[in-house]
Motif scaffolding. Structure first.
Motif, mmCIF file in Angstrom:
data_model
loop_
_atom_site.group_PDB
_atom_site.id
_atom_site.type_symbol
_atom_site.label_atom_id
_atom_site.label_comp_id
_atom_site.label_asym_id
_atom_site.label_seq_id
_atom_site.Cartn_x
_atom_site.Cartn_y
_atom_site.Cartn_z
ATOM 1 N N LEU A 76 0.832 -1.200 0.000
ATOM 2 C CA LEU A 76 0.000 0.000 0.000
ATOM 3 C C LEU A 76 0.867 1.251 0.000
ATOM 4 O O LEU A 76 0.568 2.232 -0.675
ATOM 5 C CB LEU A 76 -0.942 -0.001 1.206
ATOM 6 N N PHE A 77 1.990 1.213 0.723
ATOM 7 C CA PHE A 77 2.890 2.359 0.789
ATOM 8 C C PHE A 77 3.522 2.659 -0.568
ATOM 9 O O PHE A 77 3.686 3.827 -0.944
ATOM 10 C CB PHE A 77 3.978 2.117 1.837
ATOM 11 N N VAL A 78 3.900 1.646 -1.326
ATOM 12 C CA VAL A 78 4.555 1.866 -2.624
ATOM 13 C C VAL A 78 3.563 1.985 -3.776
ATOM 14 O O VAL A 78 3.959 2.261 -4.909
ATOM 15 C CB VAL A 78 5.596 0.769 -2.940
ATOM 16 N N ALA A 79 2.276 1.802 -3.504
ATOM 17 C CA ALA A 79 1.256 1.843 -4.562
ATOM 18 C C ALA A 79 1.246 3.144 -5.370
ATOM 19 O O ALA A 79 1.084 3.084 -6.590
ATOM 20 C CB ALA A 79 -0.124 1.571 -3.968
ATOM 21 N N PRO A 80 1.409 4.325 -4.770
ATOM 22 C CA PRO A 80 1.383 5.543 -5.594
ATOM 23 C C PRO A 80 2.469 5.567 -6.675
ATOM 24 O O PRO A 80 2.245 6.077 -7.764
ATOM 25 C CB PRO A 80 1.592 6.672 -4.581
ATOM 26 N N TRP A 81 3.625 5.008 -6.381
ATOM 27 C CA TRP A 81 4.682 4.968 -7.379
ATOM 28 C C TRP A 81 4.423 3.862 -8.398
ATOM 29 O O TRP A 81 4.660 4.047 -9.578
ATOM 30 C CB TRP A 81 6.043 4.748 -6.717
ATOM 31 N N ALA A 82 3.949 2.736 -7.929
ATOM 32 C CA ALA A 82 3.723 1.597 -8.825
ATOM 33 C C ALA A 82 2.575 1.855 -9.798
ATOM 34 O O ALA A 82 2.638 1.426 -10.950
ATOM 35 C CB ALA A 82 3.452 0.341 -8.006
ATOM 36 N N TRP A 83 1.523 2.529 -9.349
ATOM 37 C CA TRP A 83 0.359 2.780 -10.207
ATOM 38 C C TRP A 83 0.270 4.238 -10.666
ATOM 39 O O TRP A 83 -0.751 4.667 -11.167
ATOM 40 C CB TRP A 83 -0.921 2.367 -9.487
ATOM 41 N N GLN A 84 1.336 4.982 -10.500
ATOM 42 C CA GLN A 84 1.460 6.358 -10.982
ATOM 43 C C GLN A 84 0.307 7.281 -10.597
ATOM 44 O O GLN A 84 -0.261 7.973 -11.441
ATOM 45 C CB GLN A 84 1.635 6.393 -12.507
ATOM 46 N N PHE A 85 -0.033 7.312 -9.306
ATOM 47 C CA PHE A 85 -0.998 8.320 -8.874
ATOM 48 C C PHE A 85 -0.397 9.232 -7.811
ATOM 49 O O PHE A 85 -1.084 9.750 -6.945
ATOM 50 C CB PHE A 85 -2.335 7.704 -8.432
ATOM 51 N N THR A 86 0.916 9.468 -7.935
ATOM 52 C CA THR A 86 1.578 10.380 -7.001
ATOM 53 C C THR A 86 1.132 11.823 -7.205
ATOM 54 O O THR A 86 1.243 12.629 -6.297
ATOM 55 C CB THR A 86 3.116 10.316 -7.142
ATOM 56 N N GLY A 87 0.635 12.151 -8.387
ATOM 57 C CA GLY A 87 0.179 13.506 -8.661
ATOM 58 C C GLY A 87 -1.119 13.861 -7.967
ATOM 59 O O GLY A 87 -1.425 15.042 -7.798
ATOM 60 N N ASP A 88 -1.899 12.868 -7.574
ATOM 61 C CA ASP A 88 -3.139 13.141 -6.851
ATOM 62 C C ASP A 88 -2.838 13.074 -5.355
ATOM 63 O O ASP A 88 -2.632 12.001 -4.792
ATOM 64 C CB ASP A 88 -4.219 12.135 -7.223
ATOM 65 N N ASN A 89 -2.793 14.235 -4.732
ATOM 66 C CA ASN A 89 -2.349 14.318 -3.345
ATOM 67 C C ASN A 89 -3.196 13.506 -2.379
ATOM 68 O O ASN A 89 -2.663 12.860 -1.481
ATOM 69 C CB ASN A 89 -2.306 15.773 -2.884
ATOM 70 N N GLY A 90 -4.506 13.505 -2.540
ATOM 71 C CA GLY A 90 -5.366 12.785 -1.605
ATOM 72 C C GLY A 90 -5.116 11.292 -1.616
ATOM 73 O O GLY A 90 -4.934 10.657 -0.570
ATOM 74 N N ALA A 91 -5.061 10.697 -2.790
ATOM 75 C CA ALA A 91 -4.841 9.258 -2.905
ATOM 76 C C ALA A 91 -3.426 8.881 -2.489
ATOM 77 O O ALA A 91 -3.214 7.887 -1.780
ATOM 78 C CB ALA A 91 -5.118 8.789 -4.325
ATOM 79 N N ALA A 92 -2.455 9.655 -2.938
ATOM 80 C CA ALA A 92 -1.067 9.337 -2.621
ATOM 81 C C ALA A 92 -0.788 9.451 -1.121
ATOM 82 O O ALA A 92 -0.195 8.542 -0.523
ATOM 83 C CB ALA A 92 -0.125 10.260 -3.401
ATOM 84 N N TRP A 93 -1.232 10.531 -0.512
ATOM 85 C CA TRP A 93 -0.991 10.701 0.920
ATOM 86 C C TRP A 93 -1.748 9.679 1.751
ATOM 87 O O TRP A 93 -1.271 9.235 2.796
ATOM 88 C CB TRP A 93 -1.308 12.122 1.368
ATOM 89 N N THR A 94 -2.932 9.288 1.304
ATOM 90 C CA THR A 94 -3.663 8.231 2.010
ATOM 91 C C THR A 94 -2.869 6.935 1.981
ATOM 92 O O THR A 94 -2.721 6.257 3.000
ATOM 93 C CB THR A 94 -5.050 8.013 1.378
ATOM 94 N N ALA A 95 -2.351 6.586 0.818
ATOM 95 C CA ALA A 95 -1.564 5.353 0.697
ATOM 96 C C ALA A 95 -0.281 5.441 1.513
ATOM 97 O O ALA A 95 0.093 4.473 2.197
ATOM 98 C CB ALA A 95 -1.248 5.073 -0.765
ATOM 99 N N TRP A 96 0.409 6.565 1.447
ATOM 100 C CA TRP A 96 1.661 6.702 2.191
ATOM 101 C C TRP A 96 1.439 6.668 3.697
ATOM 102 O O TRP A 96 2.168 5.987 4.422
ATOM 103 C CB TRP A 96 2.372 7.986 1.799
ATOM 104 N N ILE A 97 0.443 7.378 4.182
ATOM 105 C CA ILE A 97 0.219 7.428 5.629
ATOM 106 C C ILE A 97 -0.335 6.110 6.136
ATOM 107 O O ILE A 97 0.189 5.533 7.103
ATOM 108 C CB ILE A 97 -0.706 8.609 5.997
ATOM 109 N N ALA A 98 -1.398 5.608 5.512
ATOM 110 C CA ALA A 98 -1.999 4.355 5.977
ATOM 111 C C ALA A 98 -1.025 3.193 5.844
ATOM 112 O O ALA A 98 -0.854 2.398 6.771
ATOM 113 C CB ALA A 98 -3.283 4.064 5.197
#
Length: 109
Positions: free
Chosen positions: A68-90
């Motif tokens: 879940l932590f690496v998902a924003p990089w793997a699925w390229q949604f780092t540009g969307d702050n809400g989804a990326a920060w949710t994945a990084w924090i959770a």
């Protein structure tokens, strides 16, 4: 099944629930598939541990949290702050707490 509370399982459950609900509540649908799939897996791993059922181990929950932590990089949604920060924090909080719990349990045996 016997109910036994441990905070590692509770954190995994709550982090999975946050990731599962995030696409519809505060991320406008960005990262929907990875957040929901990994959120459900993390939620179920935490629920099984809370219920004391035979199923995923604490290392499994740690792996789901790390994914879940690496998902924003793997699925390229780092540009969307809400989804990326949710994945990084959770994912980050659940992974750290689960790693602490599994290493502490291994040291006690």
């Amino acid at each position: 099944m016997s109910l036994k509370f441990n905070y590692e399982a509770a954190v995994a459950f709550l982090a999975g629930l946050a990731a599962l609900l995030a696409p519809d509540l505060w991320t406008d649908g960005a990262g929907r598939q990875p957040l929901m799939v990994l959120g459900v897996l993390l939620l179920l791993a935490g629920l099984y541990a809370l219920l004391g059922a035979a199923g995923p181990t604490a290392w499994t929950a740690t792996a789901f949290a790390a994914l879940l932590f690496v998902a924003p990089w793997a699925w390229q949604f780092t540009g969307d702050n809400g989804a990326a920060w949710t994945a990084w924090i959770a994912g980050g909080v659940a992974a750290i707490v689960a790693l602490y719990g599994t290493t502490r349990a291994a040291a006690e045996t």
